[in-house]
Design a protein around this motif. Structure first.
Motif, PDB file in Angstrom:
ATOM      1  N   THR A 549      -2.451  -4.873  30.225  1.00  0.00           N
ATOM      2  CA  THR A 549      -3.820  -4.905  29.705  1.00  0.00           C
ATOM      3  C   THR A 549      -3.905  -4.717  28.198  1.00  0.00           C
ATOM      4  N   ARG A 550      -2.763  -4.607  27.513  1.00  0.00           N
ATOM      5  CA  ARG A 550      -2.796  -4.588  26.041  1.00  0.00           C
ATOM      6  C   ARG A 550      -2.968  -5.998  25.481  1.00  0.00           C
ATOM      7  N   ALA A 551      -2.742  -7.008  26.297  1.00  0.00           N
ATOM      8  CA  ALA A 551      -2.729  -8.404  25.829  1.00  0.00           C
ATOM      9  C   ALA A 551      -4.123  -9.021  25.887  1.00  0.00           C
ATOM     10  N   ARG A 552      -4.490  -9.706  24.804  1.00  0.00           N
ATOM     11  CA  ARG A 552      -5.758 -10.419  24.790  1.00  0.00           C
ATOM     12  C   ARG A 552      -5.608 -11.849  25.316  1.00  0.00           C
ATOM     13  N   GLU A 553      -4.564 -12.547  24.858  1.00  0.00           N
ATOM     14  CA  GLU A 553      -4.463 -13.978  25.156  1.00  0.00           C
ATOM     15  C   GLU A 553      -3.218 -14.361  25.945  1.00  0.00           C
ATOM     16  N   GLU A 554      -2.080 -13.800  25.579  1.00  0.00           N
ATOM     17  CA  GLU A 554      -0.832 -14.194  26.225  1.00  0.00           C
ATOM     18  C   GLU A 554      -0.056 -12.963  26.679  1.00  0.00           C
ATOM     19  N   ILE A 555       0.570 -13.082  27.845  1.00  0.00           N
ATOM     20  CA  ILE A 555       1.431 -12.013  28.347  1.00  0.00           C
ATOM     21  C   ILE A 555       2.728 -12.643  28.834  1.00  0.00           C
ATOM     22  N   HIS A 556       3.836 -12.134  28.350  1.00  0.00           N
ATOM     23  CA  HIS A 556       5.159 -12.656  28.713  1.00  0.00           C
ATOM     24  C   HIS A 556       6.004 -11.500  29.240  1.00  0.00           C
ATOM     25  N   LEU A 557       6.484 -11.613  30.473  1.00  0.00           N
ATOM     26  CA  LEU A 557       7.308 -10.574  31.063  1.00  0.00           C
ATOM     27  C   LEU A 557       8.734 -11.093  31.229  1.00  0.00           C
ATOM     28  N   SER A 558       9.696 -10.210  30.960  1.00  0.00           N
ATOM     29  CA  SER A 558      11.094 -10.630  31.067  1.00  0.00           C
ATOM     30  C   SER A 558      11.962  -9.476  31.513  1.00  0.00           C
TER      31      SER A 558
END
Length: 709
Positions: A549-558
């Motif tokens: 929920t810190r992301a406004r537009e893009e979230i990338h998990l790895s």
């Protein structure tokens, strides 16, 4: 004790009606409910700070509150500084917005001479030296790790209001283990000796500020009456993080009155190791009869894709916190789908993430709008090296404070001197650029990295702050900027530095960026390996939720299969991704990252409320919606069918050497047994059964369901 803020911005003076303009219905209810206890359950990105500050401003402009009689308490100096800035922009001066410790310290300093006499002892910034001395007196070895663990245990006991005499019993009851590798009785001896060391040196620690304030308010009715006369209206932000000690102090401040507004989100409780507990939030309406409860669930921060992922992560939660979770409703237009990427090792992951960020920055994405978040600070080293190699500037959150940097202190001195000689009508941004040019600032960023780049970024942050101030308050002068800097320095409310933020998930709380990369999302890191109880694991899930929920537009998990290049891949994706990785069917628009099988993105769809197929009531949790029935109704599946499915799942998981939940979660398996689909189309409608699962297991599941009992 009151605090005075600077005058409001020039222009039309805000009014009670104008303060309410632009608030959504729930935020408006928070702002206009000024009597009695109020409990605001506010999800991530739902505008809780806006609702709180507009509540105070509306009350002040309507004459319901005297600003000097309002105490707004939060948990970080930055949050308190932001609240004061917003109130000033709303035309409200005189409100005291502080952390618990800052508010308590002001009161302690004011009342100490009359309540105790003499001068308040000095406060030690760190316990390490005192704890090490206590260990030395007891002839205990005290390496850095042991001192750190024992210091944390001292803090825990104090914020939990656990007396040294009761420590062994209470610590055993709550499963504290062996702090610093010592048995609990020895830890208690260290604690007693620690108090002796403090007394010998005539000092107090951070927690003593709260404890001593509580003691004075509890034992001196005249002091308590004076504080309650000064502050009549209370607002507490991040209430889910309140410890028993802070709650005790709040109770003494309020003194049985009901003019109290608390705001929090049980799903963002991530500091239980420091004594935080959401029970005060969850039990608030019961402890305060007549409470007005308002839920803020409209998420203005993130795209539907990010919000969908966040909701899905929490949908699998269990325990008391799960029952209190808020289903966020995205308000922004759709954006890019979340990505999930597997790498061979930590170095490859850091290199891959840095390359992706470098490409985005070259394409015009401001580096300050990108963050890389991780579970442990030890993960940052590979990321720092990879970003440096890629030529991407970064800021390691938790390093030297912005206003403590030499170049910043020198720049403020220059600006202060220039303010005295500024000609009327000068343009603020140009003036600041001229002044800071003499300190080494240039229009273009230097090509060098390291200290040279760090210095330029600090000065650039001051230039950007001047530009923001000129837009927000037209006509602002250098004197106004210096005043703003002084207030921000006092609150440690630093301006944004133009570099990619590297931060732990804990340090990222309360912040937001356009793009967030969550790295190391694997078993052993998230959840962390020492999270060995169901409660601990659920807190790790909430930590991931905070990160998303810190992301406004893009979230990338790895995640990475191994720690070092060439090592055997022993890591697996975090169990928290179980509901989103198989086919990515559970998250609107979700897709896999490069090199992974998966389905293409799709637009987020509006969901209609789900009802229990047995009793017809609305289903409130993700688990209930997956099953299609509420917890109160009994299961409707055939036991023999369910056992066949479980036996099959165990065999498949064993053959593939993966945990059983990777095949199907318990909730998905139960839903399959209860709905008993007869073809792949019906099976695909079960939540958690995506196209990849249909292709891999669909026919086997249908054959099992078709077997006669």
């Amino acid at each position: 004790m009151a605090e005075t803020t600077s005058a409001p911005a020039s222009g039309p003076a805000p009014t009670a009606d104008s303060v309410l303009a632009g608030l959504d219905p729930e935020q408006r209810q928070v702002a206009t409910t000024l009597q009695g206890p109020v409990c605001v359950l506010a999800g991530a990105g739902t505008g809780k700070t806006r609702a709180l500050t507009h509540r105070i401003a509306y009350a002040a402009h309507s004459g319901a509150y005297v600003p000097q009689r309002v105490l707004a308490v939060t948990f970080t100096a930055r949050a308190a500084g932001e609240m004061r800035t917003r109130l000033r922009d709303l035309g409200v001066a005189g409100v005291q917005a502080r952390t618990f410790h800052a508010a308590a310290l002001r009161q302690l300093q004011f009342f100490w001479p009359q309540a105790i006499g003499g001068t308040l002892p000095s406060i030690v910034e760190h316990k390490a030296t005192l704890v090490a001395d206590a260990c030395a007196r007891l002839r205990l070895q005290a390496d850095r790790a042991r001192v750190r663990d024992l210091s944390a245990e001292v803090e825990w006991a104090k914020v939990m209001l656990v007396d040294v005499d009761d420590y062994v019993r209470e610590a055993a009851k709550t499963g504290r283990g062996e702090p610093g590798g010592l048995d609990l009785a020895t830890v208690a001896r260290v604690m007693r000796t620690y108090e002796d060391v403090k007394a010998d040196r005539g000092v107090i620690d951070f927690e003593d500020v709260l404890l001593l304030t509580v003691g004075i308010l509890d034992e001196r009715p005249d002091v308590a009456a004076a504080v309650r006369q000064q502050y009549r209206h209370f607002v507490v932000d991040e209430y889910q993080d309140v410890s028993p000690l802070q709650q005790r102090l709040l109770d003494l401040w309020v003194g049985g009155r009901d003019d109290l507004c608390v705001v929090g989100d049980a799903s963002q409780t991530i500091y239980s190791f420091a004594g935080a507990t959401p029970e005060h939030l969850l039990e608030f309406p019961r402890r305060h009869p007549g409470t007005t409860v308002v839920k803020l669930v409209r998420d203005y921060r993130s795209t539907p894709q990010v919000v969908g992922l966040a909701n899905t992560v929490l949908s699998q939660a269990t325990g008391a916190h799960a029952r209190a979770r808020l289903e966020l409703i995205a308000q922004r237009p759709p954006g890019p789908a979340p990505t999930f990427t597997a790498y061979d090792d930590d170095v490859a992951e850091a290199t891959g993430v840095a390359a992706r960020i470098a490409k985005a920055v070259r394409a015009g994405r401001p580096a300050r709008e990108v963050a890389v978040l991780f579970r442990t600070n030890g993960q940052s080293q590979a990321l720092e090296q990879a970003l440096a190699d890629a030529g991407v500037p970064y800021v390691l959150r938790g390093g030297e404070r912005f206003f403590s940097r030499r170049e910043v202190r020198d720049a403020v001195v220059l600006l202060r001197g220039a303010a005295r000689a500024q000609a009327p009508g000068s343009e603020l941004g140009g003036e600041v650029r001229d002044v800071l040019s003499s300190a080494g600032w240039t229009e273009r960023a230097p090509g060098a990295t390291g200290a040279v780049r760090d210095r330029w970024e600090s000065l650039q942050a001051l230039v950007m702050l001047a530009d923001e101030l000129a837009v927000k308050r037209p006509g602002s002068t250098l004197s106004d900027l210096v005043t703003e800097l002084d207030e921000r320095a006092s609150a440690q409310h630093a301006p944004t530095v133009d570099g990619v933020t590297l931060a732990s998930l804990h340090a990222a709380k309360g912040l937001e960026w356009d793009v967030v990369h969550l790295v190391g999302v694997s078993e052993g890191l998230l959840p962390i390996s020492f999270a060995d109880s169901a409660e601990d694991v659920e807190e790790e899930r909430r930590l991931l939720y905070v990160g998303v929920t810190r992301a406004r537009e893009e979230i990338h998990l790895s995640w990475a299969g191994a720690r070092t290049p060439g090592a055997r891949a022993t890591r697996s994706p975090s169990r928290f991704l179980d509901a989103v990785l198989p086919g990515a069917g559970s998250v609107p628009g979700a897709r896999r990252g490069p090199g992974q099988a998966g389905q293409g993105g799709s637009r987020a769809k509006t969901k209609t409320p789900a009802k229990c197929r047995s009793c017809g009531t609305l289903l409130s949790s993700g688990a209930e919606r997956k099953l299609g029935r509420c917890d109160a109704c009994p299961p409707t599946y055939d036991e023999a069918v369910f056992e066949r499915l479980r036996t099959w799942r165990s065999a498949v998981a064993k053959e593939a050497s993966v945990p059983a939940y990777v095949v199907f979660t318990d909730a998905t398996l139960t839903a399959i047994a209860e709905t008993a689909p007869t073809d792949t189309t019906a099976l695909a409608r079960v939540a958690g059964v995506g196209p990849a699962k249909i292709e891999r297991y669909g026919q086997q599941v249908l054959d099992l369901l078709a077997q006669p009992d």
